[in-house]
Design an enzyme around this catalytic site. Structure first.
Site, PDB file in Angstrom:
ATOM      1  CG  LEU A  35      -1.548  -1.202   1.359  1.00  0.00           C
ATOM      2  CD1 LEU A  35      -2.351  -1.396   2.647  1.00  0.00           C
ATOM      3  CD2 LEU A  35      -3.104  -0.743   0.094  1.00  0.00           C
ATOM      4  N   GLY A  66      -0.095   1.142  -4.450  1.00  0.00           N
ATOM      5  CA  GLY A  66      -0.957   0.469  -3.851  1.00  0.00           C
ATOM      6  C   GLY A  66      -2.162   1.101  -3.328  1.00  0.00           C
ATOM      7  CG  ASN A 108       7.609  -1.637 -13.076  1.00  0.00           C
ATOM      8  OD1 ASN A 108       6.935  -1.903 -14.068  1.00  0.00           O
ATOM      9  ND2 ASN A 108       7.963  -0.350 -12.895  1.00  0.00           N
ATOM     10  N   GLY A 122       1.862   5.859 -12.972  1.00  0.00           N
ATOM     11  CA  GLY A 122       2.372   6.380 -11.781  1.00  0.00           C
ATOM     12  C   GLY A 122       1.424   7.033 -10.830  1.00  0.00           C
ATOM     13  CE  LYS A 180       4.960   0.283 -16.667  1.00  0.00           C
ATOM     14  NZ  LYS A 180       5.997   0.486 -15.835  1.00  0.00           N
ATOM     15  CG  HIS A 240       5.271   1.751 -20.922  1.00  0.00           C
ATOM     16  ND1 HIS A 240       6.104   1.999 -19.780  1.00  0.00           N
ATOM     17  CD2 HIS A 240       4.316   2.567 -21.051  1.00  0.00           C
ATOM     18  CE1 HIS A 240       5.397   3.326 -19.393  1.00  0.00           C
ATOM     19  NE2 HIS A 240       4.464   3.557 -20.042  1.00  0.00           N
ATOM     20  CG  ASN A 241       9.081   0.970 -17.615  1.00  0.00           C
ATOM     21  OD1 ASN A 241       7.846   1.317 -17.821  1.00  0.00           O
ATOM     22  ND2 ASN A 241       9.498   1.025 -16.487  1.00  0.00           N
ATOM     23  CD  GLU A 275       8.923   5.824 -18.257  1.00  0.00           C
ATOM     24  OE1 GLU A 275       7.666   5.242 -18.142  1.00  0.00           O
ATOM     25  OE2 GLU A 275       9.479   5.315 -17.109  1.00  0.00           O
TER      26      GLU A 275
HETATM   27  N1  NAI Z   1       6.011   4.549  -8.469  1.00  0.00           N
HETATM   28  C1  NAI Z   1       5.789   4.492  -9.930  1.00  0.00           C
HETATM   29  O1  NAI Z   1       5.713   5.465 -10.652  1.00  0.00           O
HETATM   30  C2  NAI Z   1       5.436   3.043 -10.576  1.00  0.00           C
HETATM   31  C3  NAI Z   1       5.475   1.778  -9.603  1.00  0.00           C
HETATM   32  N2  NAI Z   1       5.294   0.835 -10.139  1.00  0.00           N
HETATM   33  C4  NAI Z   1       5.860  -0.460  -9.614  1.00  0.00           C
HETATM   34  O2  NAI Z   1       4.838  -0.827  -8.557  1.00  0.00           O
HETATM   35  C5  NAI Z   1       5.320  -1.609  -7.512  1.00  0.00           C
HETATM   36  C6  NAI Z   1       5.205  -0.624  -6.326  1.00  0.00           C
HETATM   37  O3  NAI Z   1       5.722   0.595  -6.417  1.00  0.00           O
HETATM   38  P1  NAI Z   1       5.450   1.843  -5.490  1.00  0.00           P
HETATM   39  O4  NAI Z   1       4.003   1.726  -4.754  1.00  0.00           O
HETATM   40  O5  NAI Z   1       5.905   2.911  -6.011  1.00  0.00           O
HETATM   41  O6  NAI Z   1       6.395   1.503  -4.222  1.00  0.00           O
HETATM   42  P2  NAI Z   1       6.357   2.000  -2.983  1.00  0.00           P
HETATM   43  O7  NAI Z   1       7.780   1.861  -2.248  1.00  0.00           O
HETATM   44  O8  NAI Z   1       5.748   3.468  -2.598  1.00  0.00           O
HETATM   45  O9  NAI Z   1       5.429   0.959  -1.980  1.00  0.00           O
HETATM   46  C7  NAI Z   1       5.804  -0.274  -1.909  1.00  0.00           C
HETATM   47  C8  NAI Z   1       4.829  -0.818  -0.529  1.00  0.00           C
HETATM   48  O10 NAI Z   1       4.923  -2.330  -0.531  1.00  0.00           O
HETATM   49  C9  NAI Z   1       5.112  -2.679   0.908  1.00  0.00           C
HETATM   50  N3  NAI Z   1       6.002  -3.663   1.075  1.00  0.00           N
HETATM   51  C10 NAI Z   1       7.065  -4.217   0.848  1.00  0.00           C
HETATM   52  N4  NAI Z   1       7.290  -5.383   0.945  1.00  0.00           N
HETATM   53  C11 NAI Z   1       6.103  -6.082   1.578  1.00  0.00           C
HETATM   54  C12 NAI Z   1       5.472  -7.268   1.697  1.00  0.00           C
HETATM   55  N5  NAI Z   1       6.662  -8.436   1.791  1.00  0.00           N
HETATM   56  N6  NAI Z   1       4.408  -7.509   1.986  1.00  0.00           N
HETATM   57  C13 NAI Z   1       3.657  -6.479   2.156  1.00  0.00           C
HETATM   58  N7  NAI Z   1       3.820  -5.045   1.735  1.00  0.00           N
HETATM   59  C14 NAI Z   1       5.268  -4.828   1.288  1.00  0.00           C
HETATM   60  C15 NAI Z   1       6.000  -1.481   1.369  1.00  0.00           C
HETATM   61  O11 NAI Z   1       5.915  -1.283   2.922  1.00  0.00           O
HETATM   62  C16 NAI Z   1       5.422  -0.323   0.737  1.00  0.00           C
HETATM   63  O12 NAI Z   1       4.301   0.437   1.366  1.00  0.00           O
HETATM   64  C17 NAI Z   1       6.725  -1.765  -7.960  1.00  0.00           C
HETATM   65  O13 NAI Z   1       6.824  -2.998  -8.368  1.00  0.00           O
HETATM   66  C18 NAI Z   1       7.133  -0.587  -8.745  1.00  0.00           C
HETATM   67  O14 NAI Z   1       7.986  -0.748  -9.777  1.00  0.00           O
HETATM   68  C19 NAI Z   1       4.831   0.706 -11.450  1.00  0.00           C
HETATM   69  C20 NAI Z   1       4.394   1.717 -12.151  1.00  0.00           C
HETATM   70  C21 NAI Z   1       5.066   3.072 -11.605  1.00  0.00           C
HETATM   71  O1  5RP Z   2       7.489   1.937 -14.403  1.00  0.00           O
HETATM   72  C1  5RP Z   2       7.748   3.191 -14.011  1.00  0.00           C
HETATM   73  C2  5RP Z   2       7.204   4.244 -14.892  1.00  0.00           C
HETATM   74  O2  5RP Z   2       6.678   3.790 -15.797  1.00  0.00           O
HETATM   75  C3  5RP Z   2       8.353   3.293 -12.674  1.00  0.00           C
HETATM   76  O3  5RP Z   2       8.142   4.780 -12.466  1.00  0.00           O
HETATM   77  C4  5RP Z   2       9.676   2.971 -12.851  1.00  0.00           C
HETATM   78  O4  5RP Z   2      10.155   2.981 -11.463  1.00  0.00           O
HETATM   79  C5  5RP Z   2      10.606   3.713 -13.722  1.00  0.00           C
HETATM   80  O5  5RP Z   2      11.641   2.811 -14.008  1.00  0.00           O
HETATM   81  P1  5RP Z   2      12.792   3.468 -13.651  1.00  0.00           P
HETATM   82  O6  5RP Z   2      12.923   3.386 -11.900  1.00  0.00           O
HETATM   83  O7  5RP Z   2      14.157   2.349 -14.183  1.00  0.00           O
HETATM   84  O8  5RP Z   2      13.209   4.854 -14.239  1.00  0.00           O
END
Ligand code: NAI
Ligand code: 5RP
Length: 307
Positions: free
Chosen positions: A8, A12, A105, A130, A179, A182-183, A186
């Site tokens: 979350l 999340g 990802n 994002g 995806k 896509h990146n 990007e």
């Molecule tokens: N931030 C972005 O722009 C984007 C992120 N993603 C992907 O989405 C996923 C999540 O990214 P964010 O939300 O940005 O990361 P974040 O670091 O903000 O959140 C991750 C959450 O997962 C929790 N967590 C970690 N291990 C856990 C476990 N074993 N059980 C339960 N909770 C756990 C953490 O406490 C944290 O709240 C990653 O794979 C990321 O690459 C995909 C597209 C865009």
């Molecule tokens: O998937 C994404 C955007 O589309 C995430 O923001 C991802 O973290 C971007 O990749 P990198 O961290 O390598 O810049």
């Protein structure tokens, strides 16, 4: 539908909130009690472990078209070990009626492996947009069994921009594969905008970069969301980007894209170049440039610049 959301953080919470806004019930768990509490404040039922989340879901409500009544669980944890750790905790509670979505990802090879290993139907879901897309919704690229995708459509409709914001790309792995590419795109687009604005900054006219970006964003061939983010960056940081450092983090998805392109023998010079520039941003005093500097002395007795 009843949905379990594990993880979350920035992404999340949006998955949970958009699902609840569309009328779905969410049971939420994060390793961080604060993150779980935040989801609870927004209306989710908090769980204090993965096992507790499964107990609270209790096998689904059987109201989806798949008619199977299994649990629906969305993982939004960091790619890599956190996904495997969560799946290990989930495994004793999963049956073939359940659907697990990995919206992070993850590397597509790992998603294929996880799909083969788990008893549940496993959907690898590339998520784009994002945190800035909390209001608009995401673009979702989904791989995995068709029945599981169909069972999740009500949630995908809610989390994505709408029905056109998601689709099933194909078999397991294909969602995260799309995806990944896509990146890579990007990275290349960011590099292209960066180079253009660098030339405008260093070039012969005294330009206002926000004005350039805004003008381009209104009708120009190269308008895009990334260019809107350039406009926002210049507006908030100034034309010279103020104290923003010359250092770009991340890089895993771009690396995977290049590795895959090498394996498939598909030339991706722009994506590779963008990835290299990103790595280069983390180096101070590149060894190769220092050696080139010294070699020019060796062959031409050119003066050696010293630090
Ligand atoms: N931030 C972005 O722009 C984007 C992120 N993603 C992907 O989405 C996923 C999540 O990214 P964010 O939300 O940005 O990361 P974040 O670091 O903000 O959140 C991750 C959450 O997962 C929790 N967590 C970690 N291990 C856990 C476990 N074993 N059980 C339960 N909770 C756990 C953490 O406490 C944290 O709240 C990653 O794979 C990321 O690459 C995909 C597209 C865009
Ligand atoms: O998937 C994404 C955007 O589309 C995430 O923001 C991802 O973290 C971007 O990749 P990198 O961290 O390598 O810049």
């Amino acid at each position: 539908m009843e949905l379990g959301v594990i993880g979350l953080g920035r992404m999340g919470q949006i998955v949970a909130n958009r699902s609840m806004d569309a009328g779905h019930d969410v049971v939420a768990f994060d390793l961080s009690a604060e993150a779980t509490a935040e989801a609870a404040e927004n209306g989710a039922e908090p769980a204090d472990s993965v096992a507790d989340l499964c107990d609270r879901l209790g096998g689904g409500d059987g109201s989806d078209d798949a008619g199977d009544g299994g649990n629906r669980i969305w993982l939004m944890v960091p790619a890599g070990d956190a996904v495997d750790a969560t799946l290990a905790d989930l495994e004793p509670h999963l049956t073939g009626d359940d659907v697990v979505v990995d919206g992070g990802n993850s590397r597509f090879h790992e998603s294929v492996r996880r799909a083969e290993k788990t008893d549940a139907a496993y959907l690898d879901c590339g998520t784009s947009g994002g945190p800035a897309s909390a209001e608009e919704g995401f673009s979702l690229m989904v791989g995995g069994p068709e029945w599981a995708y169909e069972a999740m459509v009500p949630v995908f409709d809610a989390v994505a921009t709408g029905p056109d914001g998601h689709d099933r790309m194909g078999e397991s792995g294909s969602g995260h594969y799309v995806k990944m590419v896509h990146n890579g795109v990007e990275y290349a687009l960011m590099q292209a905008y960066g180079e253009g604005f660098e030339l405008l900054t260093e070039g012969r006219y005294d330009l206002d970069m926000e004005s350039v970006a805004r003008t381009w964003n209104n009708g120009a061939v190269i308008r895009s969301w990334l260019l809107e983010l350039c406009e926002e960056a210049f507006r908030e940081e100034g034309s010279d980007l103020g104290d923003v450092a010359d250092h770009v983090a991340g890089g895993s998805t771009g690396t995977w894209t290049v590795e895959e392109a090498l394996e498939q023998e598909v030339p991706v010079p722009l994506i590779y170049q963008a990835l290299s520039e990103r790595f280069d941003s983390r180096n101070e005093g590149r060894f190769s440039r220092r050696l080139a500097n010294r070699l020019r002395y060796g062959f031409g007795r050119h003066e050696v610049a010293r630090r």
